[in-house]
Design a protein around this motif. Sequence first.
Motif, PDB file in Angstrom:
ATOM      1  N   THR A 153      31.084 124.074  61.111  1.00  0.00           N
ATOM      2  CA  THR A 153      32.442 123.561  61.231  1.00  0.00           C
ATOM      3  C   THR A 153      32.357 122.190  61.877  1.00  0.00           C
ATOM      4  N   LEU A 154      33.021 121.200  61.266  1.00  0.00           N
ATOM      5  CA  LEU A 154      33.026 119.840  61.801  1.00  0.00           C
ATOM      6  C   LEU A 154      34.446 119.487  62.209  1.00  0.00           C
ATOM      7  N   ILE A 155      34.592 118.999  63.431  1.00  0.00           N
ATOM      8  CA  ILE A 155      35.887 118.541  63.933  1.00  0.00           C
ATOM      9  C   ILE A 155      35.748 117.071  64.294  1.00  0.00           C
ATOM     10  N   ASP A 156      36.582 116.235  63.704  1.00  0.00           N
ATOM     11  CA  ASP A 156      36.599 114.801  63.985  1.00  0.00           C
ATOM     12  C   ASP A 156      37.484 114.567  65.199  1.00  0.00           C
ATOM     13  N   GLY A 157      36.895 114.116  66.303  1.00  0.00           N
ATOM     14  CA  GLY A 157      37.649 113.917  67.531  1.00  0.00           C
ATOM     15  C   GLY A 157      38.732 112.865  67.427  1.00  0.00           C
ATOM     16  N   GLU A 158      38.568 111.884  66.541  1.00  0.00           N
ATOM     17  CA  GLU A 158      39.574 110.839  66.371  1.00  0.00           C
ATOM     18  C   GLU A 158      40.707 111.286  65.463  1.00  0.00           C
ATOM     19  N   ASN A 159      40.424 112.219  64.569  1.00  0.00           N
ATOM     20  CA  ASN A 159      41.420 112.655  63.596  1.00  0.00           C
ATOM     21  C   ASN A 159      41.207 114.134  63.320  1.00  0.00           C
ATOM     22  N   ARG A 160      41.823 114.979  64.122  1.00  0.00           N
ATOM     23  CA  ARG A 160      41.573 116.420  64.022  1.00  0.00           C
ATOM     24  C   ARG A 160      41.981 117.018  62.679  1.00  0.00           C
ATOM     25  N   SER A 161      42.809 116.331  61.903  1.00  0.00           N
ATOM     26  CA  SER A 161      43.137 116.822  60.569  1.00  0.00           C
ATOM     27  C   SER A 161      41.957 116.619  59.616  1.00  0.00           C
ATOM     28  N   GLN A 162      40.930 115.925  60.075  1.00  0.00           N
ATOM     29  CA  GLN A 162      39.728 115.663  59.297  1.00  0.00           C
ATOM     30  C   GLN A 162      38.682 116.759  59.514  1.00  0.00           C
ATOM     31  N   SER A 163      39.083 117.928  59.952  1.00  0.00           N
ATOM     32  CA  SER A 163      38.161 119.045  60.174  1.00  0.00           C
ATOM     33  C   SER A 163      37.746 119.639  58.833  1.00  0.00           C
ATOM     34  N   LEU A 164      36.528 120.177  58.786  1.00  0.00           N
ATOM     35  CA  LEU A 164      36.066 120.821  57.571  1.00  0.00           C
ATOM     36  C   LEU A 164      35.034 121.879  57.903  1.00  0.00           C
ATOM     37  N   LYS A 172      36.239 111.114  71.044  1.00  0.00           N
ATOM     38  CA  LYS A 172      36.186 110.604  69.680  1.00  0.00           C
ATOM     39  C   LYS A 172      35.034 111.181  68.851  1.00  0.00           C
ATOM     40  N   ALA A 173      33.998 111.708  69.483  1.00  0.00           N
ATOM     41  CA  ALA A 173      32.790 112.151  68.777  1.00  0.00           C
ATOM     42  C   ALA A 173      33.089 113.261  67.765  1.00  0.00           C
ATOM     43  N   LEU A 174      32.254 113.329  66.728  1.00  0.00           N
ATOM     44  CA  LEU A 174      32.307 114.448  65.781  1.00  0.00           C
ATOM     45  C   LEU A 174      31.690 115.657  66.462  1.00  0.00           C
ATOM     46  N   ARG A 175      32.338 116.802  66.336  1.00  0.00           N
ATOM     47  CA  ARG A 175      31.804 118.034  66.906  1.00  0.00           C
ATOM     48  C   ARG A 175      31.363 118.941  65.772  1.00  0.00           C
ATOM     49  N   LEU A 176      30.075 119.281  65.759  1.00  0.00           N
ATOM     50  CA  LEU A 176      29.531 120.220  64.796  1.00  0.00           C
ATOM     51  C   LEU A 176      29.357 121.548  65.515  1.00  0.00           C
ATOM     52  N   ILE A 177      29.985 122.592  65.003  1.00  0.00           N
ATOM     53  CA  ILE A 177      29.926 123.917  65.616  1.00  0.00           C
ATOM     54  C   ILE A 177      29.076 124.799  64.709  1.00  0.00           C
ATOM     55  N   LEU A 178      28.011 125.386  65.289  1.00  0.00           N
ATOM     56  CA  LEU A 178      27.017 126.117  64.513  1.00  0.00           C
ATOM     57  C   LEU A 178      26.572 127.384  65.222  1.00  0.00           C
ATOM     58  N   GLY A 179      25.909 128.242  64.472  1.00  0.00           N
ATOM     59  CA  GLY A 179      25.238 129.393  65.054  1.00  0.00           C
ATOM     60  C   GLY A 179      26.033 130.669  64.966  1.00  0.00           C
ATOM     61  N   PRO A 180      25.352 131.786  65.267  1.00  0.00           N
ATOM     62  CA  PRO A 180      26.061 133.058  65.290  1.00  0.00           C
ATOM     63  C   PRO A 180      27.133 132.988  66.383  1.00  0.00           C
ATOM     64  N   ALA A 181      28.301 133.413  66.054  1.00  0.00           N
ATOM     65  CA  ALA A 181      29.449 133.386  66.971  1.00  0.00           C
ATOM     66  C   ALA A 181      29.786 131.951  67.374  1.00  0.00           C
ATOM     67  N   ALA A 182      29.353 130.970  66.570  1.00  0.00           N
ATOM     68  CA  ALA A 182      29.653 129.558  66.816  1.00  0.00           C
ATOM     69  C   ALA A 182      29.344 129.159  68.256  1.00  0.00           C
ATOM     70  N   GLU A 183      28.142 129.521  68.712  1.00  0.00           N
ATOM     71  CA  GLU A 183      27.807 129.289  70.115  1.00  0.00           C
ATOM     72  C   GLU A 183      27.269 127.890  70.406  1.00  0.00           C
TER      73      GLU A 183
END
Length: 128
Positions: A19-30, A55-66
């Motif tokens: 899961t990617l969340i764009d810190g500058e534009n949260r509607s840009q999540s995917l 502002k950084a991109l947040r990449l959420i990964l792993g089992p249970a998104a840890e």
Amino acid sequence: MASVTYLRSIANNTPYTLTLIDGENRSQSLAIGAQHVWNGALAVPWVGNADENHKALRLILGPAAETSVWVFQDYWQPAHKDAIKCISAAAMDYSSNDIIEIAGDNRNGGNKNLIVSLVSRQFQLFMA
């Protein structure tokens, strides 16, 4: 003059949804499924001090998104190189000593591809 980096594709070579969340534009999540690729155009945000951590991109990964990996473009360190960097942490912290440049073709802006892999139980990022 600083050069913007655009992610043109993100390859998720892991067994987990990314899961990617764009810190500058949260509607840009995917969300990118395991072993799938996203194609498009996503500007990598500039971060130059701790006041810009959000502002950084947040990449959420792993089992249970840890695991969270924060990705950003640094215009100060090294100066005029436009390096793409990351940190694996619970929160983005520009002043952390754990920030590293992403391996591969991570400087000088332009169109890039991000490859996310799982190697020896650690998430690794590579720019091509």
